[in-house]
Design an enzyme around this catalytic site. Structure first.
Site, PDB file in Angstrom:
ATOM      1  CB  VAL A  59      -0.795   0.081   1.350  1.00 12.95           C
ATOM      2  CG1 VAL A  59      -2.198  -0.848   0.882  1.00 12.95           C
ATOM      3  CG2 VAL A  59      -0.470  -0.085   1.807  1.00 12.95           C
ATOM      4  CE1 TYR A  60       3.582   1.410   4.154  1.00 12.72           C
ATOM      5  CE2 TYR A  60       5.903   1.201   4.275  1.00 12.72           C
ATOM      6  CZ  TYR A  60       5.113   0.739   5.337  1.00 12.72           C
ATOM      7  OH  TYR A  60       5.274   0.759   6.044  1.00 12.72           O
ATOM      8  N   GLY A  61       2.928   4.449  -0.707  1.00  6.72           N
ATOM      9  CA  GLY A  61       2.550   5.683  -1.639  1.00  6.72           C
ATOM     10  C   GLY A  61       2.288   4.176  -2.687  1.00  6.72           C
ATOM     11  NE  ARG A  62      -3.518   6.997  -4.301  1.00 10.55           N
ATOM     12  CZ  ARG A  62      -4.979   7.275  -3.819  1.00 10.55           C
ATOM     13  NH1 ARG A  62      -5.149   7.443  -2.968  1.00 10.55           N
ATOM     14  NH2 ARG A  62      -5.715   7.264  -5.088  1.00 10.55           N
TER      15      ARG A  62
END
Length: 327
Positions: A59-62
């Site tokens: 999920v990091y940075g979408r």
């Protein structure tokens, strides 16, 4: 750089981990994030310092952090020289396999991470949280199958109650499935609840701790009340239940960090990390970096040994609180 085993496993990692939540090519991820070009100095400095343990999440940075990390490994290093860690749990899309720890979600999200990383395996696959909606047996068997398929080498977990972690480990042991070798805890001078909740279990069972937010979202890196970075300014001040993330009593801790840093001629970040690193359960704090001095200050912490008097000054003002878990 120092290197050590991750818990009682055979996996050797650097004593500092590079946190990759700050990397993104999606403008909606936040103005504080770094794209490939802006992140290049961070990756190069990490490698120069010997920080070869890199931690990201789907999920990091979408979802774009994994893409940046994968490109950085290929451009600046070699896959075999980096210990690559990522996570699954938080939803990346609204479909039934988009989040959680069901068999469908675990298998779908692992394949998604491998595609974004452009890698054939993940060194440390971590569950980002406990999934109360999925039977533990289903999750642990799915994770075991991922390991047996060669898509992950080791398993880790993050931020849950000790009884939940013990239940998952016991379930794996009962069935002969792969157990977790690491726990990613929230741990800093301003968040010490894991000393009572989780660390005893980790020490007794040989599981390594990889603390996230070891500098309390930057709170212990600057004098109390001083404004921080763009990212820290956007951080919440309360948890989802309206409880404050920081207490008035924390000021005395930050003041002690500032005093010790001045006396020792080092940064406040170095003092804060040196305190985290002294705990024998801690394997490698996760350091998020957006500026050159962030990793340099972190590396300096490996050389700083705090005195008993300094430790007492840092720990004395701490007030217990309800754990607040934000990834």
């Amino acid at each position: 750089m120092q290197y050590t085993q991750l818990g009682s496993s055979g996996l050797k990692v650097s004593r500092l981990a590079l946190g990759c939540m700050s990397f993104s090519t999606d403008p909606a991820a936040g103005e504080w994030t770094l794209d490939d070009e802006a992140a290049e100095p961070v990756f190069r400095q990490a490698l120069d310092l010997g920080i070869t343990f890199w931690d990201t999440a789907n999920v990091y940075g979408r979802t774009t952090s994994e893409e940046i990390v994968g490109r950085a490994i290929r451009k600046y290093s070699r896959r075999e020289d980096v210990v690559l860690a990522t996570k699954v749990f938080w939803p990346v899309h609204p479909g039934p396999g988009g989040g959680g720890l069901s068999r469908k979600a675990v298998l779908e999200q692992v394949d998604g991470s491998l595609a974004r990383l452009d890698a054939d395996h993940i060194d440390l696959l971590q569950i980002h949280r406990f999934d109360a909606e999925t039977p533990v047996e289903e999750t642990m068997e799915a994770l075991h199958d991922v390991v047996k398929a060669g898509k992950a080498r080791y398993l880790g977990a993050s931020s849950m109650w000790a009884w939940q972690f013990a239940k998952m480990q016991h379930t794996a042991e009962l069935h002969g499935w792969t157990r977790f070798v690491s726990m990613q805890d929230q741990y800093s001078l301003l968040a010490r609840e894991e000393e009572r909740e989780m660390f005893g279990l980790l020490s007794d069972t040989g599981v390594g701790s990889i603390p996230w937010s070891p500098l309390a979202a930057g709170k212990v890196t600057r004098p109390w009340g001083e404004s921080g970075t763009t990212r820290s300014a956007s951080n919440p001040t309360e948890d989802m239940f309206g409880r404050p993330l920081f207490l008035d009593s924390d000021r005395a801790i930050v003041d002690a960090v500032q005093q010790i840093a001045g006396d020792r001629g080092v940064s406040m970040a170095t003092v804060g990390l040196a305190w985290v690193l002294k705990n024998p359960v801690v394997t490698a704090p996760i350091v998020g970096a957006t500026k050159p001095h962030h990793l340099a200050d972190a590396a300096a912490a490996l050389e700083l040994t705090l005195t008993d008097e300094e430790i007492s000054a840092l720990e004395g003002p701490y007030a217990p609180r309800v754990p607040t878990w934000f990834a």
